[in-house]
Design a protein around this motif. Structure first.
Motif, mmCIF file in Angstrom:
data_model
loop_
_atom_site.group_PDB
_atom_site.id
_atom_site.type_symbol
_atom_site.label_atom_id
_atom_site.label_comp_id
_atom_site.label_asym_id
_atom_site.label_seq_id
_atom_site.Cartn_x
_atom_site.Cartn_y
_atom_site.Cartn_z
ATOM 1 N N CYS A 72 1.070 -1.250 1.797
ATOM 2 C CA CYS A 72 0.457 -2.522 1.360
ATOM 3 C C CYS A 72 0.420 -3.478 2.522
ATOM 4 N N TYR A 150 -1.801 -0.639 -12.290
ATOM 5 C CA TYR A 150 -2.081 -0.284 -10.960
ATOM 6 C C TYR A 150 -3.278 0.488 -10.732
ATOM 7 N N THR A 151 -4.210 0.493 -9.957
ATOM 8 C CA THR A 151 -5.392 1.250 -9.593
ATOM 9 C C THR A 151 -5.496 1.743 -8.131
ATOM 10 N N GLN A 153 -7.501 2.694 -5.183
ATOM 11 C CA GLN A 153 -9.260 2.336 -4.542
ATOM 12 C C GLN A 153 -9.599 3.432 -4.150
ATOM 13 N N LEU A 162 -6.261 1.229 -0.626
ATOM 14 C CA LEU A 162 -5.374 0.358 -1.219
ATOM 15 C C LEU A 162 -5.114 0.731 -2.560
ATOM 16 N N ASP A 164 -4.415 -1.564 -5.823
ATOM 17 C CA ASP A 164 -4.398 -2.830 -6.570
ATOM 18 C C ASP A 164 -3.263 -2.706 -7.759
ATOM 19 N N HIS A 165 -2.487 -3.628 -7.713
ATOM 20 C CA HIS A 165 -1.414 -3.511 -8.902
ATOM 21 C C HIS A 165 -0.761 -5.282 -9.346
#
Length: 200
Positions: A72, A150-151, A153, A162, A164-165
């Motif tokens: 991150c 969370y996803t 990318q 990355l 996303d969360h």
């Protein structure tokens, strides 16, 4: 006559004070922000030494639980730094309370976050932090229990990506019960005050 009047006034004052004290005594204690929320649950993840770590291993301890990932670029290090600062301040002001808390980092990027990578990451924030990883299924189960979405990318030109969360720190109680939470915009002072209110 004057004496009887004064006695009557004293009785009324005493009655009024008793009523105030009775109301104060019956007032319900403040409830934790997450009281009754369906957050938390059993998990079996992998520690930085490669051994299985279960939620029951933290029984009797308060826990500051944060889901993130070591690659991150900004959010996770910032949130972890705040938790580290607050824990350091608590250690200085109230070491007995600080000793009751275990900060826990759980990755949402198990493909890259090996035990060694997680160990290197959490060690930058102090020796109190516990770092956890695991296989994708175990991570997904733990994240779902803690209401963390969370996803991953799509990869960029160099292959990096990355994740996303949801970025929130949960305060969980000695039995794993949800107590409070700390969003990204909360100050160190507010988080410290909240911990001192709920950690007993």
């Amino acid at each position: 006559m004057a004496a009887r009047t004064m006695n009557s006034i004293h009785r009324r004052i005493a009655t009024a004070l008793a009523a105030v004290l009775l109301v104060a005594g019956c007032s319900p204690a403040p409830r934790p922000p997450l009281d009754g929320a369906r957050i938390g649950g059993p998990f079996a993840l992998t520690g930085t030494d490669g051994k299985t770590v279960r939620d029951t291993d933290f029984a009797g301890k308060y826990r500051l639980v944060y889901f993130g990932y070591t690659y991150c670029p900004d959010v996770c290090p910032t949130d972890m730094q705040r938790t580290a600062r607050v824990m350091k301040a608590l250690e200085k002001a109230d070491p007995a309370t600080a000793d009751k808390i275990v900060p826990i980092f759980v990755t949402v990027d198990p493909d890259r976050d090996t035990p060694a990578a997680v160990k290197q990451f959490v060690s930058a924030f102090g020796n109190r932090f516990v770092g956890l990883t695991g296989n994708p299924e175990a991570i997904a189960q733990a994240a779902k229990a803690y209401a963390i979405s969370y996803t991953k990318q799509p990869p960029g030109p160099g292959g990096g990506y990355l994740v996303d969360h949801v970025a929130v720190v949960y305060l969980m109680g000695p039995k794993g019960e949800p107590i409070s939470f700390y969003s990204r915009d909360m100050t160190d002072e507010a988080m410290l005050a909240d911990l001192r209110q709920w950690v007993k």
